[in-house]
Design an enzyme around this catalytic site. Structure first.
Site, short mmCIF file in Angstrom:
data_model
loop_
_atom_site.label_atom_id
_atom_site.label_comp_id
_atom_site.label_asym_id
_atom_site.label_seq_id
_atom_site.Cartn_x
_atom_site.Cartn_y
_atom_site.Cartn_z
N ASP A 125 0.85 -1.19 0.00
CA ASP A 125 0.00 0.00 0.00
C ASP A 125 0.88 1.24 0.00
OD1 ASP A 125 -2.57 1.07 -0.08
OD2 ASP A 125 -2.56 1.49 2.05
N HIS A 132 -3.79 14.02 0.40
CA HIS A 132 -3.98 13.12 1.53
C HIS A 132 -2.80 13.19 2.50
CE1 HIS A 132 -4.87 9.51 3.87
NE2 HIS A 132 -3.69 9.02 3.54
N GLU A 198 -10.36 3.80 3.33
CA GLU A 198 -9.44 4.56 2.47
C GLU A 198 -9.82 4.29 1.03
OE1 GLU A 198 -5.31 3.82 3.60
OE2 GLU A 198 -5.48 5.43 5.08
N GLU A 200 -9.06 3.98 -2.60
CA GLU A 200 -7.84 3.80 -3.38
C GLU A 200 -8.14 3.07 -4.69
OE1 GLU A 200 -4.48 2.18 -1.32
OE2 GLU A 200 -5.16 2.87 0.65
N ASP A 230 -8.91 0.26 1.72
CA ASP A 230 -7.99 -0.23 2.75
C ASP A 230 -8.53 0.18 4.12
OD1 ASP A 230 -5.62 -1.53 3.54
OD2 ASP A 230 -4.63 0.40 3.83
N ARG A 234 -7.80 3.79 12.92
CA ARG A 234 -6.94 4.96 13.16
C ARG A 234 -6.37 4.99 14.57
NH1 ARG A 234 -5.83 6.11 8.03
NH2 ARG A 234 -7.73 6.52 6.83
N GLN A 237 -3.62 2.42 14.79
CA GLN A 237 -2.49 2.93 14.02
C GLN A 237 -1.69 3.99 14.78
OE1 GLN A 237 -3.68 4.34 10.13
NE2 GLN A 237 -1.61 4.90 9.52
N LYS A 250 -4.09 -2.09 9.79
CA LYS A 250 -4.42 -2.25 8.38
C LYS A 250 -4.59 -3.73 8.02
CE LYS A 250 -3.34 2.10 7.04
NZ LYS A 250 -4.10 2.91 6.08
N THR A 254 -8.93 -5.63 3.53
CA THR A 254 -8.84 -4.69 2.42
C THR A 254 -9.81 -5.22 1.37
OG1 THR A 254 -6.55 -4.09 2.86
CG2 THR A 254 -7.34 -3.76 0.61
N GLU A 360 -9.84 12.41 7.16
CA GLU A 360 -9.68 13.74 6.56
C GLU A 360 -11.01 14.48 6.47
OE1 GLU A 360 -7.03 13.75 2.89
OE2 GLU A 360 -7.34 11.64 3.25
#
Lengths: 418, 418
Positions: A125, A132, A198, A200, A230, A234, A237, A250, A254, A360
């Site tokens: 990834d 971002h 996420e 992607e 993904d 948070r 993480q 993570k 996915t 975000e």
């Protein structure tokens, strides 16, 4: 390029994600039979295992399609990829001599179950959208240190977990993990409270490398693209990621969309990476348009409620292309193999409603977003279904990706109870 | 436990790494024939594919050993693992009724080529020796911030590249990479100048999980152990690793020893993890001795010169066991699969000559070490052969791992020339 007409009527609409121009590759089954390879056309799937068995497709020494993955096709390389696409176009085109034979090999998408379209060898990834990286960096390290010093020089990436990749439609259970807030005295083991997506794109490596490859060679190696979510914890993480990067945050799942959209189908939509703020070293420079103009959307539907589109962005917002990422991935001599999946990294545009993650969109939870149903979201709640959408828009036709959807199930009460 | 006697005379010596007590599993070939499963005994290999074919081993429905990997045995689980070990012990023991039949199935190790003993599904590397983490942290972040705040609470790990794992004896080419020293204005693309080893143990996951597992369950899942050298490009790592961890610095190669030493063989050497400095959360506590007393050494031989032993340490120096690492790896629900390889992380003792990497031994290059041949080393030079050794020492016998060796070839003049 305009719409190519097919004898499959449902494929001949400007609003159809799977016209003859697309021909994406998936793995499907019906009524519990063995999963096998299929190609989407309109609202149908051409059973290419059956087509090969009947001699309608004859492009290789041995059989390629009566297996639940496209890896064998990938390994054959670009010449066979082109021959397959040419033959499929011939079979499915309006006025084809093969219509009568192929008609019996169509399966309705509504009746099919979709599976992972390929065996994921390894999953990497990246972190390659400047908006971002700037947003996340500002939240975590302040505006002054938002972009790490290396960011404009290399597409930063980390290895993920291939075993956690699932196909669209698979429910995803909120994970437990070790958490420690900035004001907590000690960590605790608890369900993730900042569960996120996420948005992607995933690039699928088709052919192997055994040494560094150039960006142009890397582009040749790519078989196709999927939408990719993904899922990210948070809070896990934030506590675990120093100094060696994200790990369990993570690793729960996915999700990818079930149809591999080929590079050939996307070719008319190639676009350049943005202007470089710092000149790249020679081995990472692209010598042509390596990104694609693909509109992307994120839909969020609370349990039993209507979906709200919470963000709209475009794949062309990336600072680095998948080809540049793959070239960088190979610099050390790292062997790349068919079935490697490369996540682009979260794709965010410059505007607030173009951001590819709730982290975000809600600015770390400080500015919850409003859904059309009136509810607010900082992060995902149990029962939320999250769906990614993607399509490249041509003149009177589109190249669609299908959906990449997943519903969040509540965390287990006791994750160790059997 | 004392030496168990075998009718294979070379196995009955206190200095033999492969007595009847050991019975490690490898994949071998002779004279270019197909690689297949074998078991080391003394200076011989028992061809278990042949033994199965002749009916001497009959423990499963279908054949297990005429393949170039042990994954199928792993997947069968602990009961079959125990039955196989019991039967092998019976066949190879002094006075065995099977001696005459099995004698013809022995192949001299000197004549065999060894291959990777299993298909590596995914590779994870940890950072779990306190001495190592403290040394590296001190060099990179100063003594005050040596251990990250999470370090005493979770075994920090990151995902590596399974495709880069090679068997002992494979030459490893010095990689190119993007480098930027602290005083450089801009990065450049150049051969690695700080090429290093990492002395580790590798734990091999034998059975799958589909949700969080306890430390005791994790220990049950482990099939065996190998020596592991996680080759590391320190200069590439220093520039790339923020914020998402090591990537290309660790992707050139990881070497493992060719024999999987089973948990059963190591059982008499179990030992406790050191006293906890901070109490672990319940899900990471071990409830028994999960480390092993295994003596480890690093040998370095410059091209054409004698080898010097540059460090001696012990696997029991780890702060976290492989079982704890695997339990942590599963907390998020990350599916663990047969063939997953978990690197322990560099194993360093408290003393200077007990450090498991040149980065530490030469203190970042500031204090080059002296070899017995009079040369100095800060990092590895072209032509250096690096060999890891490991053995658990019992009364009158040992459980050896064989060697984990690799020679550094010079970097290519132009990595993109074909």
């Amino acid at each position: 390029m305009t719409l190519l007409k097919s004898w499959v009527a449902s494929a001949n609409s400007a609003a159809c994600p799977f016209p003859l121009n697309n021909l994406p590759y998936g793995v499907f089954s019906t009524g519990g039979d063995d999963p096998r390879c299929g190609v989407a056309i309109g609202d149908q799937i051409l059973d290419v295992a059956a087509a090969e068995d009947a001699g309608l497709i004859d492009i290789s020494e041995g059989p390629l399609f009566d297996v639940p993955f496209w890896n064998e096709v990938m390994e054959e390389g670009p010449e066979l990829w082109a021959a397959l696409r040419a033959r499929l176009t011939e079979i499915l085109a309006e006025g084809s001599a093969d219509e009568a034979a192929a008609k019996d090999m169509l399966v309705s998408q509504a009746e099919a179950e979709m599976h992972l379209p390929f065996l994921v060898s390894e999953f990497t990834d990246f972190y390659a959208s400047k908006n971002h990286a700037t947003n996340v960096g500002t939240m975590f390290r302040g505006a002054e240190n938002a972009l790490p010093p290396n960011w404009l020089h290399i597409p930063i990436g980390y290895n993920g977990r291939a075993s956690s990749v699932v196909v669209s439609g698979t429910d995803v259970r909120r994970p437990w993990g070790q958490l420690k807030g900035p004001n907590d005295d000690a960590p605790r083991f608890a369900p993730c409270a900042r569960w996120d997506l996420e948005l992607e794109m995933g690039a699928i490596v088709g052919t192997a490398s055994d040494g560094p490859v150039t960006v142009a060679e890397a582009d040749e190696m790519i078989f196709g693209y999927v939408l990719l979510n993904d899922w990210s914890a948070r809070d896990i993480q934030a506590w675990e990621y120093q100094p060696l990067g994200p790990f369990q945050a993570k690793a729960t799942a996915t999700s990818i969309s079930p149809w591999i959209v080929t590079k050939a189908a996307l070719d008319p939509f190639r676009t350049d990476t943005p202007e470089r703020e710092k000149e790249l070293l020679a081995h990472l420079k692209d010598d042509g348009p390596m990104l694609y103009d693909i509109d992307l959307q994120i839909g969020l539907a609370p349990e039993g409620k209507d979906e709200s589109i919470i963000a709209r962005t475009n794949y062309s917002e990336m600072y680095y292309s998948s080809a540049q990422q793959l070239a960088h991935h190979s610099t050390s001599g790292c062997p790349m193999t068919p079935g490697d999946l490369l996540g682009s990294g979260t794709i965010s545009g410059a505007e607030k409603d173009q951001r590819g993650a709730l982290l975000e969109l809600s600015w770390g939870g400080k500015e919850p977003i409003k859904l059309d149903t009136g509810e607010e979201r900082s992060f995902l709640e149990d029962g939320d279904t999250l769906t990614l959408y993607g399509a490249a828009k041509g003149e009177g036709y589109m190249i669609g990706f299908g959906e990449c959807a997943g519903k969040t199930l509540p965390a287990l009460a006791d994750p160790y109870e059997r």
